[in-house]
Design a protein around this motif. Structure first.
Motif, PDB file in Angstrom:
ATOM      1  N   PRO A 141       0.300  -0.948   0.187  1.00  0.00           N
ATOM      2  CA  PRO A 141      -0.123   0.242   0.078  1.00  0.00           C
ATOM      3  C   PRO A 141       0.790   1.355  -0.473  1.00  0.00           C
ATOM      4  O   PRO A 141       2.068   1.210   0.413  1.00  0.00           O
ATOM      5  CB  PRO A 141      -0.735  -0.491   1.339  1.00  0.00           C
ATOM      6  CG  PRO A 141      -0.454  -1.679   1.889  1.00  0.00           C
ATOM      7  CD  PRO A 141       0.253  -2.067   1.126  1.00  0.00           C
ATOM      8  N   HIS A 142      -0.019   2.377  -0.640  1.00  0.00           N
ATOM      9  CA  HIS A 142       0.946   3.438  -0.304  1.00  0.00           C
ATOM     10  C   HIS A 142       0.994   4.297   1.157  1.00  0.00           C
ATOM     11  O   HIS A 142       1.839   5.038   1.140  1.00  0.00           O
ATOM     12  CB  HIS A 142       0.092   4.673  -1.715  1.00  0.00           C
ATOM     13  CG  HIS A 142      -0.354   4.155  -2.287  1.00  0.00           C
ATOM     14  ND1 HIS A 142       0.347   3.702  -3.358  1.00  0.00           N
ATOM     15  CD2 HIS A 142      -1.531   4.524  -3.504  1.00  0.00           C
ATOM     16  CE1 HIS A 142       0.363   2.887  -4.554  1.00  0.00           C
ATOM     17  NE2 HIS A 142      -1.399   3.286  -4.516  1.00  0.00           N
ATOM     18  N   ILE A 143       0.537   3.598   1.258  1.00  0.00           N
ATOM     19  CA  ILE A 143       0.333   4.224   3.196  1.00  0.00           C
ATOM     20  C   ILE A 143       1.005   2.714   4.421  1.00  0.00           C
ATOM     21  O   ILE A 143       0.444   1.605   3.792  1.00  0.00           O
ATOM     22  CB  ILE A 143      -0.855   4.987   3.912  1.00  0.00           C
ATOM     23  CG1 ILE A 143      -1.705   3.302   4.000  1.00  0.00           C
ATOM     24  CG2 ILE A 143      -0.734   5.846   3.046  1.00  0.00           C
ATOM     25  CD1 ILE A 143      -3.255   4.250   4.321  1.00  0.00           C
ATOM     26  N   ARG A 144       0.773   2.744   5.630  1.00  0.00           N
ATOM     27  CA  ARG A 144       1.042   2.510   6.504  1.00  0.00           C
ATOM     28  C   ARG A 144       0.574   1.686   7.470  1.00  0.00           C
ATOM     29  O   ARG A 144      -0.931   2.976   8.144  1.00  0.00           O
ATOM     30  CB  ARG A 144       2.430   2.208   7.560  1.00  0.00           C
ATOM     31  CG  ARG A 144       3.418   2.199   6.484  1.00  0.00           C
ATOM     32  CD  ARG A 144       5.155   2.218   7.901  1.00  0.00           C
ATOM     33  NE  ARG A 144       5.078   1.504   8.655  1.00  0.00           N
ATOM     34  CZ  ARG A 144       5.118   0.695   8.347  1.00  0.00           C
ATOM     35  NH1 ARG A 144       5.780  -0.041   7.510  1.00  0.00           N
ATOM     36  NH2 ARG A 144       5.739  -0.181   9.828  1.00  0.00           N
ATOM     37  N   LEU A 145      -0.425   0.769   7.986  1.00  0.00           N
ATOM     38  CA  LEU A 145      -1.654   0.106   8.511  1.00  0.00           C
ATOM     39  C   LEU A 145      -0.785  -0.473   9.794  1.00  0.00           C
ATOM     40  O   LEU A 145       0.172  -0.975   9.937  1.00  0.00           O
ATOM     41  CB  LEU A 145      -2.440  -0.306   8.318  1.00  0.00           C
ATOM     42  CG  LEU A 145      -3.164   0.783   6.581  1.00  0.00           C
ATOM     43  CD1 LEU A 145      -4.732  -0.642   6.836  1.00  0.00           C
ATOM     44  CD2 LEU A 145      -4.596   1.202   8.116  1.00  0.00           C
ATOM     45  N   THR A 146      -0.896   0.295  10.845  1.00  0.00           N
ATOM     46  CA  THR A 146      -0.587  -0.562  12.174  1.00  0.00           C
ATOM     47  C   THR A 146      -2.544  -0.878  12.536  1.00  0.00           C
ATOM     48  O   THR A 146      -3.409   0.079  12.566  1.00  0.00           O
ATOM     49  CB  THR A 146       0.289   0.040  13.578  1.00  0.00           C
ATOM     50  OG1 THR A 146       0.811   0.121  12.639  1.00  0.00           O
ATOM     51  CG2 THR A 146       0.273  -0.430  14.026  1.00  0.00           C
ATOM     52  N   LEU A 147      -2.803  -2.017  13.126  1.00  0.00           N
ATOM     53  CA  LEU A 147      -4.224  -2.888  13.195  1.00  0.00           C
ATOM     54  C   LEU A 147      -3.198  -2.655  15.528  1.00  0.00           C
ATOM     55  O   LEU A 147      -2.776  -4.489  15.711  1.00  0.00           O
ATOM     56  CB  LEU A 147      -4.163  -4.086  13.291  1.00  0.00           C
ATOM     57  CG  LEU A 147      -5.760  -4.300  13.972  1.00  0.00           C
ATOM     58  CD1 LEU A 147      -6.909  -3.472  14.114  1.00  0.00           C
ATOM     59  CD2 LEU A 147      -6.429  -6.109  13.173  1.00  0.00           C
ATOM     60  N   VAL A 148      -4.078  -2.559  15.874  1.00  0.00           N
ATOM     61  CA  VAL A 148      -4.668  -2.498  17.510  1.00  0.00           C
ATOM     62  C   VAL A 148      -5.106  -3.514  17.966  1.00  0.00           C
ATOM     63  O   VAL A 148      -6.864  -2.632  17.834  1.00  0.00           O
ATOM     64  CB  VAL A 148      -3.994  -1.676  18.547  1.00  0.00           C
ATOM     65  CG1 VAL A 148      -4.319  -1.696  19.853  1.00  0.00           C
ATOM     66  CG2 VAL A 148      -2.227  -0.951  18.199  1.00  0.00           C
ATOM     67  N   GLN A 149      -5.350  -4.384  17.928  1.00  0.00           N
ATOM     68  CA  GLN A 149      -6.952  -5.670  18.036  1.00  0.00           C
ATOM     69  C   GLN A 149      -6.456  -6.299  19.309  1.00  0.00           C
ATOM     70  O   GLN A 149      -5.293  -7.045  20.266  1.00  0.00           O
ATOM     71  CB  GLN A 149      -6.717  -6.925  17.261  1.00  0.00           C
ATOM     72  CG  GLN A 149      -7.833  -7.590  16.986  1.00  0.00           C
ATOM     73  CD  GLN A 149      -8.747  -7.214  16.853  1.00  0.00           C
ATOM     74  OE1 GLN A 149      -9.341  -6.833  15.961  1.00  0.00           O
ATOM     75  NE2 GLN A 149      -9.743  -7.007  17.621  1.00  0.00           N
ATOM     76  N   GLY A 150      -8.385  -5.669  20.283  1.00  0.00           N
ATOM     77  CA  GLY A 150      -8.208  -5.922  21.649  1.00  0.00           C
ATOM     78  C   GLY A 150      -8.769  -7.859  21.305  1.00  0.00           C
ATOM     79  O   GLY A 150      -9.068  -8.387  20.290  1.00  0.00           O
ATOM     80  N   ALA A 151      -7.750  -8.086  22.467  1.00  0.00           N
ATOM     81  CA  ALA A 151      -7.767  -9.886  22.106  1.00  0.00           C
ATOM     82  C   ALA A 151      -9.698 -10.267  22.007  1.00  0.00           C
ATOM     83  O   ALA A 151      -9.995 -10.375  23.139  1.00  0.00           O
ATOM     84  CB  ALA A 151      -7.132 -10.552  23.049  1.00  0.00           C
ATOM     85  N   ALA A 152      -9.321 -11.757  20.999  1.00  0.00           N
ATOM     86  CA  ALA A 152     -10.603 -11.546  21.336  1.00  0.00           C
ATOM     87  C   ALA A 152     -10.706 -12.996  21.431  1.00  0.00           C
ATOM     88  O   ALA A 152      -9.975 -14.107  20.621  1.00  0.00           O
ATOM     89  CB  ALA A 152     -11.626 -11.166  19.808  1.00  0.00           C
ATOM     90  N   LYS A 153     -12.047 -14.345  21.369  1.00  0.00           N
ATOM     91  CA  LYS A 153     -12.194 -15.259  21.743  1.00  0.00           C
ATOM     92  C   LYS A 153     -12.425 -15.816  20.830  1.00  0.00           C
ATOM     93  O   LYS A 153     -12.152 -15.974  19.600  1.00  0.00           O
ATOM     94  CB  LYS A 153     -13.374 -15.167  22.952  1.00  0.00           C
ATOM     95  CG  LYS A 153     -14.071 -15.550  22.106  1.00  0.00           C
ATOM     96  CD  LYS A 153     -15.449 -15.648  23.280  1.00  0.00           C
ATOM     97  CE  LYS A 153     -16.545 -15.471  22.918  1.00  0.00           C
ATOM     98  NZ  LYS A 153     -17.892 -15.219  24.113  1.00  0.00           N
ATOM     99  N   GLY A 154     -11.921 -17.764  20.587  1.00  0.00           N
ATOM    100  CA  GLY A 154     -11.893 -18.662  19.892  1.00  0.00           C
ATOM    101  C   GLY A 154     -10.677 -17.876  18.530  1.00  0.00           C
ATOM    102  O   GLY A 154      -9.928 -18.013  18.289  1.00  0.00           O
ATOM    103  N   GLU A 155     -10.995 -18.828  17.623  1.00  0.00           N
ATOM    104  CA  GLU A 155     -10.006 -18.804  16.888  1.00  0.00           C
ATOM    105  C   GLU A 155     -10.040 -16.767  15.313  1.00  0.00           C
ATOM    106  O   GLU A 155     -10.204 -16.916  14.521  1.00  0.00           O
ATOM    107  CB  GLU A 155     -10.660 -19.654  15.912  1.00  0.00           C
ATOM    108  CG  GLU A 155     -10.455 -21.017  16.055  1.00  0.00           C
ATOM    109  CD  GLU A 155     -10.873 -21.843  14.986  1.00  0.00           C
ATOM    110  OE1 GLU A 155     -10.931 -21.467  13.352  1.00  0.00           O
ATOM    111  OE2 GLU A 155     -10.132 -23.145  15.340  1.00  0.00           O
ATOM    112  N   LYS A 156     -11.229 -16.266  16.223  1.00  0.00           N
ATOM    113  CA  LYS A 156     -11.483 -14.839  15.389  1.00  0.00           C
ATOM    114  C   LYS A 156     -10.129 -14.296  15.313  1.00  0.00           C
ATOM    115  O   LYS A 156      -9.748 -13.802  14.468  1.00  0.00           O
ATOM    116  CB  LYS A 156     -12.082 -14.117  16.418  1.00  0.00           C
ATOM    117  CG  LYS A 156     -13.596 -14.594  16.679  1.00  0.00           C
ATOM    118  CD  LYS A 156     -14.328 -13.871  17.819  1.00  0.00           C
ATOM    119  CE  LYS A 156     -15.948 -14.264  17.435  1.00  0.00           C
ATOM    120  NZ  LYS A 156     -16.964 -13.576  18.711  1.00  0.00           N
ATOM    121  N   MET A 157      -9.268 -14.148  15.794  1.00  0.00           N
ATOM    122  CA  MET A 157      -8.068 -13.479  15.751  1.00  0.00           C
ATOM    123  C   MET A 157      -6.888 -14.125  15.029  1.00  0.00           C
ATOM    124  O   MET A 157      -6.310 -12.761  13.858  1.00  0.00           O
ATOM    125  CB  MET A 157      -6.727 -13.686  16.900  1.00  0.00           C
ATOM    126  CG  MET A 157      -7.649 -12.962  18.151  1.00  0.00           C
ATOM    127  SD  MET A 157      -7.455 -10.864  18.278  1.00  0.00           S
ATOM    128  CE  MET A 157      -5.781 -10.600  18.741  1.00  0.00           C
TER     129      MET A 157
END
Length: 255
Positions: free
Chosen positions: A76-92
């Motif tokens: 991508p032309h930009i940078r993306l960082t994802l802060v993902q709140g820990a989710a249960k099961g296989e969602k992560m």
């Protein structure tokens, strides 16, 4: 679409034959059954190269490549960082896989107050599994990098892992009604020259009020909305990243 392989972080030169490590050689030679003379893309320190297979041998296992020329990049032309709140099961697992395909370059799995899953338990094992998922998704989706996965179990750890605030804009995707629209916030930041966006996505129960206040006052984050409907945690990040990438021009010509 040609297969893609990520080479180790080392200096590789034109005119040399490049040796592929054993694990990847096994996948390409014994699973994909590549042959001498076939072509693939090898990514070296973020730069893709068109290569020809010099030698693909099953026993003893050996795979060497001969570089031909540089290959067009797909980042991508930009940078993306994802802060993902820990989710249960296989969602992560699903979140990291799909967001890698979209173009996220850094994932931070964050232990929020309302997270059911405990990242402190088997922390390294979780991180290693997610990194493997991300690496496989990066190759499948023709990325030029293997995005980094880190884990933050406290506010202090999270703050240390975030990019410099002068270079990046933190956007908290919130279900509360007082937030601005994500689109308007991104357009404003792009006009000011920002090219790195950090998306905060809460777990199933969302962020707590205390967390929101810390994001806004300590990190200088901006609260944004994704629309009138409440999205699941595994959906919100995909929507947010797609909006940012579209507004930055990364998806132009593909929609």
């Amino acid at each position: 679409m040609m297969p893609r392989i990520f080479m180790p972080e080392q200096e590789l030169k034109m005119g040399q034959v490049w040796m592929v490590d054993e694990a990847q050689a096994h996948h390409f030679v014994r699973v994909l059954r590549v042959r001498n003379g076939e072509r693939l893309v090898a990514v070296v320190q973020g730069e893709p190269w068109l290569c020809e297979i010099d030698e693909a041998q099953q026993s003893p296992l050996r795979l060497t490549l001969r570089p031909i020329s540089r290959y067009p990049g797909h980042e991508p032309h930009i940078r993306l960082t994802l802060v993902q709140g820990a989710a249960k099961g296989e969602k992560m697992d699903d979140i990291f896989q799909h967001m890698t395909e979209l173009g996220v370059s850094h994932f931070i799995a964050y232990q929020t107050e309302r997270s059911v899953i405990q990242l402190t338990k088997k922390r390294q094992e979780k991180r290693d599994r997610w990194q493997k998922i991300v690496n496989e998704a990066a190759a499948q989706s023709q990325r030029d990098i293997q995005p980094l996965v880190t884990v933050a179990c406290s506010r202090n750890e999270l703050e240390q892992q975030l990019p410099d605030r002068a270079e990046a804009t933190c956007l908290v995707c919130d279900e509360l009604p007082q937030g601005n629209s994500l689109g308007k916030a991104v357009e404003h930041e792009l006009k000011s020259g920002k090219r790195h966006f950090v998306l905060f996505i809460g777990p199933e129960g969302g962020f707590s009020d205390a967390e929101r206040q810390w994001f806004y006052h300590q990190l200088g984050a901006i609260g944004v909305q994704l629309g009138p409907r409440q999205l699941r945690t595994e959906t919100a990040g995909l929507v947010a990243a797609s909006i940012v990438l579209q507004l930055s021009g990364d998806l132009e010509g593909n929609l």
